[in-house]
Design a protein around this motif. Structure first.
Motif, PDB file in Angstrom:
ATOM      1  N   LYS A  34      38.055  37.647  31.546  1.00  0.00           N
ATOM      2  CA  LYS A  34      37.851  36.208  31.711  1.00  0.00           C
ATOM      3  C   LYS A  34      37.937  35.471  30.375  1.00  0.00           C
ATOM      4  O   LYS A  34      38.521  34.391  30.278  1.00  0.00           O
ATOM      5  CB  LYS A  34      36.480  35.939  32.342  1.00  0.00           C
ATOM      6  N   LYS A  35      37.362  36.078  29.328  1.00  0.00           N
ATOM      7  CA  LYS A  35      37.377  35.438  28.012  1.00  0.00           C
ATOM      8  C   LYS A  35      38.801  35.384  27.447  1.00  0.00           C
ATOM      9  O   LYS A  35      39.183  34.388  26.825  1.00  0.00           O
ATOM     10  CB  LYS A  35      36.449  36.189  27.061  1.00  0.00           C
ATOM     11  N   ILE A  36      39.570  36.447  27.646  1.00  0.00           N
ATOM     12  CA  ILE A  36      40.958  36.437  27.171  1.00  0.00           C
ATOM     13  C   ILE A  36      41.749  35.356  27.899  1.00  0.00           C
ATOM     14  O   ILE A  36      42.546  34.625  27.298  1.00  0.00           O
ATOM     15  CB  ILE A  36      41.618  37.813  27.381  1.00  0.00           C
ATOM     16  N   LEU A  37      41.518  35.221  29.202  1.00  0.00           N
ATOM     17  CA  LEU A  37      42.215  34.209  30.000  1.00  0.00           C
ATOM     18  C   LEU A  37      41.654  32.807  29.778  1.00  0.00           C
ATOM     19  O   LEU A  37      42.263  31.827  30.222  1.00  0.00           O
ATOM     20  CB  LEU A  37      42.072  34.554  31.487  1.00  0.00           C
ATOM     21  N   LYS A  38      40.494  32.718  29.124  1.00  0.00           N
ATOM     22  CA  LYS A  38      39.785  31.445  28.965  1.00  0.00           C
ATOM     23  C   LYS A  38      39.540  30.827  30.342  1.00  0.00           C
ATOM     24  O   LYS A  38      39.749  29.632  30.563  1.00  0.00           O
ATOM     25  CB  LYS A  38      40.555  30.492  28.061  1.00  0.00           C
ATOM     26  N   SER A  39      39.107  31.674  31.259  1.00  0.00           N
ATOM     27  CA  SER A  39      38.964  31.285  32.654  1.00  0.00           C
ATOM     28  C   SER A  39      37.492  31.154  33.032  1.00  0.00           C
ATOM     29  O   SER A  39      36.639  31.859  32.509  1.00  0.00           O
ATOM     30  CB  SER A  39      39.621  32.344  33.545  1.00  0.00           C
ATOM     31  N   ASP A  40      37.228  30.243  33.970  1.00  0.00           N
ATOM     32  CA  ASP A  40      35.881  30.132  34.511  1.00  0.00           C
ATOM     33  C   ASP A  40      35.850  30.590  35.970  1.00  0.00           C
ATOM     34  O   ASP A  40      34.996  30.172  36.757  1.00  0.00           O
ATOM     35  CB  ASP A  40      35.325  28.709  34.376  1.00  0.00           C
ATOM     36  N   ALA A  41      36.791  31.463  36.337  1.00  0.00           N
ATOM     37  CA  ALA A  41      36.828  32.009  37.699  1.00  0.00           C
ATOM     38  C   ALA A  41      35.547  32.773  37.992  1.00  0.00           C
ATOM     39  O   ALA A  41      34.957  33.395  37.104  1.00  0.00           O
ATOM     40  CB  ALA A  41      38.037  32.919  37.870  1.00  0.00           C
ATOM     41  N   LYS A  42      35.122  32.738  39.227  1.00  0.00           N
ATOM     42  CA  LYS A  42      33.905  33.422  39.639  1.00  0.00           C
ATOM     43  C   LYS A  42      34.157  34.919  39.772  1.00  0.00           C
ATOM     44  O   LYS A  42      35.142  35.344  40.365  1.00  0.00           O
ATOM     45  CB  LYS A  42      33.424  32.863  40.983  1.00  0.00           C
ATOM     46  N   ILE A  43      33.267  35.730  39.211  1.00  0.00           N
ATOM     47  CA  ILE A  43      33.366  37.186  39.358  1.00  0.00           C
ATOM     48  C   ILE A  43      32.793  37.576  40.715  1.00  0.00           C
ATOM     49  O   ILE A  43      31.655  37.251  41.040  1.00  0.00           O
ATOM     50  CB  ILE A  43      32.617  37.917  38.227  1.00  0.00           C
ATOM     51  N   GLN A  44      33.624  38.263  41.519  1.00  0.00           N
ATOM     52  CA  GLN A  44      33.209  38.715  42.844  1.00  0.00           C
ATOM     53  C   GLN A  44      32.887  40.212  42.781  1.00  0.00           C
ATOM     54  O   GLN A  44      33.282  40.892  41.836  1.00  0.00           O
ATOM     55  CB  GLN A  44      34.334  38.484  43.858  1.00  0.00           C
TER      56      GLN A  44
END
Length: 306
Positions: A143-153
């Protein structure tokens, strides 16, 4: 951790009646069907699109050829809380991550090649990406590499035809710019069998293979010795990795076919002295985000990188 009394999952929000969102909505759907009301979208599909994939109401309406107010009514009918305007904003992500490969994006690409997959949405005819790991910390790094705030399922352990599929953490990525870049690199729906080694700049190949190892590799110890192995579903892909490692100082390895997995897979193995060479090659230029914590702990305990 609270679990649903009906399906015994903790993946979704649990309500005071001890039902998770999925079971609560499904029970309401059955109630509507008994009343002769047939929803245009099932509760399960709406939860997948709205909660798991985190699509907006407008996007779901467009995909389903419906009006936004119809989607809102379905959410209300299925007792699914409607997100606030701030919550519904498009998720952040570095959509240019694969436009020019760096050490980070090469590592991520390798990881996706081994512990990610593309899924085709048959309704929209668009792909979305799922990235997995048994370890939540690894997905947090992704997530940090992608700079994403997607929810972890989280998906709990399942059994398929006598094969156990362990529980995994995962994120969904629906950004079509990223998806198209992955398709350009050669990632396919059937990556386990057909994926081939992508074109990677020579100075970034070790980062790419380190990503593969973080996704599908294994590093263990026995009697004070380190053993490293990598398992991949495509023989062409594995052959190219073994060849690349051989060109960078490691001995030629036999590629073993693993017939005990759900699908055919192929493995290469390195004993202690070759594991040290592997570590010295793969970990050049690594960062805290571009490693498997578990593998790095073992390597650094036994080897000092040259």
């Amino acid at each position: 951790m609270k679990k649903c009394k009906q399906c015994n999952t903790s993946e979704f929000k649990i309500y005071p009646n001890r039902l998770c969102q999925k079971c609560l909505s499904y029970n309401k759907e059955l109630f509507l069907l008994e009343k002769g009301v047939k929803p245009t979208i099932s509760s399960d599909e709406l939860i997948t699109e709205y909660i798991i994939k985190e699509k907006s109401i407008n996007q779901i309406a467009k995909d389903k050829n419906l009006k936004p107010f119809q989607i809102r009514k379905l959410l209300t009918d299925f007792l699914i809380p409607v997100k606030s305007q701030s919550e519904s904003k498009e998720k952040k992500i570095d959509e240019k991550i694969f436009k020019k490969l760096t050490a980070r994006s090469a590592f991520l690409l390798g990881y996706i090649y081994t512990d990610g997959d593309l899924v085709l949405n048959k309704t929209t005819k668009k792909y979305f990406l799922r990235v997995y790991s048994k370890h939540k910390t690894q997905i947090e790094k992704i997530k940090k590499i992608l700079k994403s705030d997607a929810k972890i399922q989280y998906r709990k352990e399942k059994s398929y035809n006598n094969f156990i599929q362990g529980g995994v953490y995962f994120i969904h990525v629906g950004n079509q710019i990223i998806i198209n870049d992955l398709l350009d690199f050669g990632l396919t729906l059937t990556k386990n069998e057909n994926v081939t080694f992508p074109k990677i700049p020579k100075n970034l190949i070790n980062h790419f293979i380190r990503g593969c190892w973080a996704g599908s590799g294994n590093v263990t110890t026995y009697n004070g010795r380190v053993f490293s192995s990598l398992t991949i579903g495509s023989i062409k892909f594995m052959t190219e990795i073994e060849k690349t490692l051989n060109l960078n100082g490691l001995k030629i390895r036999n590629i073993y076919k693993n017939s005990h997995s759900k699908k055919p897979s192929y493995k290469i193995k390195y004993a202690h002295s070759e594991s040290e060479k592997l570590y010295n090659y793969l970990y050049k230029g690594k960062s805290t985000l571009t490693t498997s914590d578990k593998q790095q702990i073992i390597y650094t305990k036994y080897f000092k990188r040259k």
